[in-house]
Design an enzyme around this catalytic site. Structure first.
Site, short mmCIF file in Angstrom:
data_model
loop_
_atom_site.label_atom_id
_atom_site.label_comp_id
_atom_site.label_asym_id
_atom_site.label_seq_id
_atom_site.Cartn_x
_atom_site.Cartn_y
_atom_site.Cartn_z
N ASP A 404 51.36 -24.37 15.00
CA ASP A 404 51.22 -23.71 13.77
C ASP A 404 51.89 -24.57 12.27
O ASP A 404 53.66 -25.47 12.82
CB ASP A 404 52.01 -22.58 13.00
CG ASP A 404 51.80 -21.77 12.17
OD1 ASP A 404 50.82 -21.41 11.69
OD2 ASP A 404 53.45 -21.06 11.29
N ASN A 412 48.15 -27.12 -0.10
CA ASN A 412 47.03 -27.21 -0.69
C ASN A 412 46.32 -26.78 -1.30
O ASN A 412 46.23 -26.63 -3.43
CB ASN A 412 45.93 -26.03 0.14
CG ASN A 412 45.48 -25.87 1.33
OD1 ASN A 412 44.69 -27.39 1.24
ND2 ASN A 412 45.01 -24.82 2.46
N ASP A 447 45.27 -23.19 10.18
CA ASP A 447 46.53 -24.49 10.58
C ASP A 447 46.68 -24.14 11.80
O ASP A 447 48.20 -24.51 12.38
CB ASP A 447 47.75 -24.55 9.23
CG ASP A 447 48.28 -22.90 9.23
OD1 ASP A 447 47.90 -22.58 9.49
OD2 ASP A 447 49.03 -23.41 8.58
#
Length: 531
Positions: A404, A412, A447
């Site tokens: 992760d 973002n 992700d």
């Protein structure tokens, strides 16, 4: 009078049936067991009889090898492993009719307490093998790994796995579909040296005959092959029925659970759901031949041509010329139509190629993550389930890593989704670079990524891989003249220590990842620097 007519009729019909059914002999490679299920099915279901064949099956033994039995004329057909190709390349007039096992079950089983983890570990040890002609897989494996046969104490195989149980040898030539069951029943822990992991992936249980049989009896060969493959398709769909037959009619000494183990192991080697039973790929045969040449078992592969049987051979050239002469006038009159059909065919082919390309792209999209190029979630679970089954059969460990990315949302939010995509692409490239060909790297979504590591020896190896992944991911990523920095938390789970199926392993690895994330006193924050 009526009774006499019936008897007369039966007396008339019986000789006719006997004449139609040609008696032929099939030499099996070993004793009766599920390994030869398709031949029993072809007999019991009447496929051979319908083809006009009266087939007699002969068991193999340490003194009776199928290749020599067929070459000596004791049987017209036989079942052999890679030694069939080796003998062909040495000049024997043998022809392969069908490859039943797409992957060879031949492996070396070693006692776990002997520390045999690779071919190198066999040096100086007592190992049971047959000769190069029969155990070609193993000798090719040793050559590929640079292990000299002179450095291994080779003992002629006793064909009795009890010798491994008793510790008389540290490694024993075995079948994945047979001996592992025996070792588990006796509580003997073992490791598996599979030639497939060392560049030797051969066909096995190849149905074969001779060039003379094909020349003298072409129709019989074609009928026998067709009936045999029909039997194998039936056997793969009705394994319990074959097991009942083996126990009841053939008096096989194996237990039902042992035969069920054999049937299940064979399925993953025959692959009936994926590959047409009997399929032979010429490219793989050439690779096998090249392997023999490199290992010094043969000088060249010139005799490979004609080794694979063609059930629909080309029309005889003499007859073809006669036909052309007779039909010359007709061909002249229809030339214009042929040209029209040719142009139409070109158009159809063009459309077919476009359709095939589109189907290939659709298939690629179905199993690949379009952004990173890694396997997607669907592909991961399909491949992972197969890897778990393989690890179970070969008594190996595999590891699941759940990855992760830290603070991915910040990238973002601050730099936009294109920057986020660049990060994901970089992570995908990094994982593809770090994992071996035998491992699996996938993007599960967002992700989150996962890796499956095969053939794990200990947890220290996993931790080493884990740290390397973290280190590579944390390297700066250049995006629009700025450095983006990312880090990752990784959790792991090991089969079979932590779980016995992929769902359980992934859940444990996921939980471990969150535990690692919670234990971190700090988070890896993204920052930028102008270059």
């Amino acid at each position: 009078m009526m009774r006499a007519n019936v008897i007369l009729c039966m007396a008339f019909l019986l000789p006719s049936f006997c004449v139609c059914a040609e008696k032929i002999h099939l030499q099996l490679r070993w004793h009766h067991q599920f390994q030869f299920a398709g031949y029993y099915a072809a007999l019991e279901q009447g496929y051979y009889r319908q083809a006009g064949l009266d087939v007699i099956l002969h068991e193999g033994s340490p003194e009776k090898f199928s290749v020599s039995e067929v070459l000596q004329g004791h049987a017209q057909y036989g079942v052999a492993n890679s030694e069939l190709l080796l003998d062909r390349l040495r000049g024997a007039p043998l022809v392969a009719l069908a490859a039943i096992f797409q992957h060879s079950p031949s492996v070396l089983l070693a006692r776990k307490d002997a520390g045999i983890l690779s071919p190198d570990d066999l040096i100086g040890k007592d190992v049971m093998l047959m000769d190069k002609a029969v155990d070609a897989d193993f000798f090719a494996m040793l050559h590929n790994e640079g292990v000299s046969l002179a450095k291994i104490h080779v003992i002629p195989s006793s064909f009795n796995i009890q010798d491994l149980v008793d510790g008389k040898v540290v490694a024993f030539n075995s079948y994945l579909s047979n001996e592992p069951y025996y070792l588990k029943q006796h509580g003997v822990e073992y490791t598996v040296l599979n030639p497939r992991n060392y560049g030797v992936d051969f066909y096995s249980d190849i149905l074969f005959t001779t060039e003379d049989e094909i020349k003298q009896h072409p129709d019989r060969v074609k009928a026998f092959r067709s009936a045999t493959l029909e039997g194998w398709r039936y056997a793969m769909n009705h394994p319990q029925e074959i097991i009942d037959l083996l126990i009841g009619k053939y008096q096989v000494k194996k237990s039902r659970s042992h035969l069920e183990f054999e049937a299940e192991a064979m399925r993953s080697l025959i692959l009936p759901e994926l590959i047409e039973i009997g399929h032979i790929n010429p490219g793989r045969l050439r690779h096998m031949a090249e392997t023999f040449v490199k290992a010094g078992m043969i000088d060249n592969d010139r005799l490979l041509e004609g080794f694979v049987y063609d059930p629909d051979p080309a029309v005889d050239q003499k007859k073809l010329r006669q036909y052309v002469q007779i039909s010359g006038g007709i061909a002249l009159l229809t030339s214009i139509l042929a040209m029209i059909l040719y142009m139409a065919n070109r158009s159809i082919k063009r459309e077919s190629l476009l359709r095939m390309a589109a189907e290939a792209e659709i298939k690629k999209l179905a199993y690949r993550d379009t952004l990173t190029g890694l396997d997607n979630r669907l592909s991961f679970f399909i491949l992972a389930n197969q890897m778990v089954k393989l690890a179970h059969r070969e008594n190996n460990k595999i590891a699941v890593l759940f990855i992760d990315l830290n603070d991915f949302k910040i990238i973002n939010d601050q730099f936009g989704h294109k920057a986020g995509d660049e990060v994901l692409i970089y992570v995908g490239l990094t994982l593809r670079k770090l994992v071996r060909q035998s491992d699996i790297a996938a993007r599960l979504g967002g992700d989150e990524f996962a890796i499956l590591l095969s053939n794990i020896i200990n947890r220290e190896d996993i931790i080493c891989s884990l740290r390397q992944i973290q280190q590579e991911i944390s390297r700066p990523i250049i995006y629009q003249e700025q450095e983006l920095r990312i880090s990752a938390c990784i959790g792991m789970a090991v089969y079979p220590d932590d779980g016995l199926d992929i769902d359980a392993l992934l859940e444990i690895a996921d939980s471990h990842m969150y535990q690692v994330k919670a234990e971190n006193k700090y988070s890896s924050h993204t920052h930028t620097e102008t270059i």
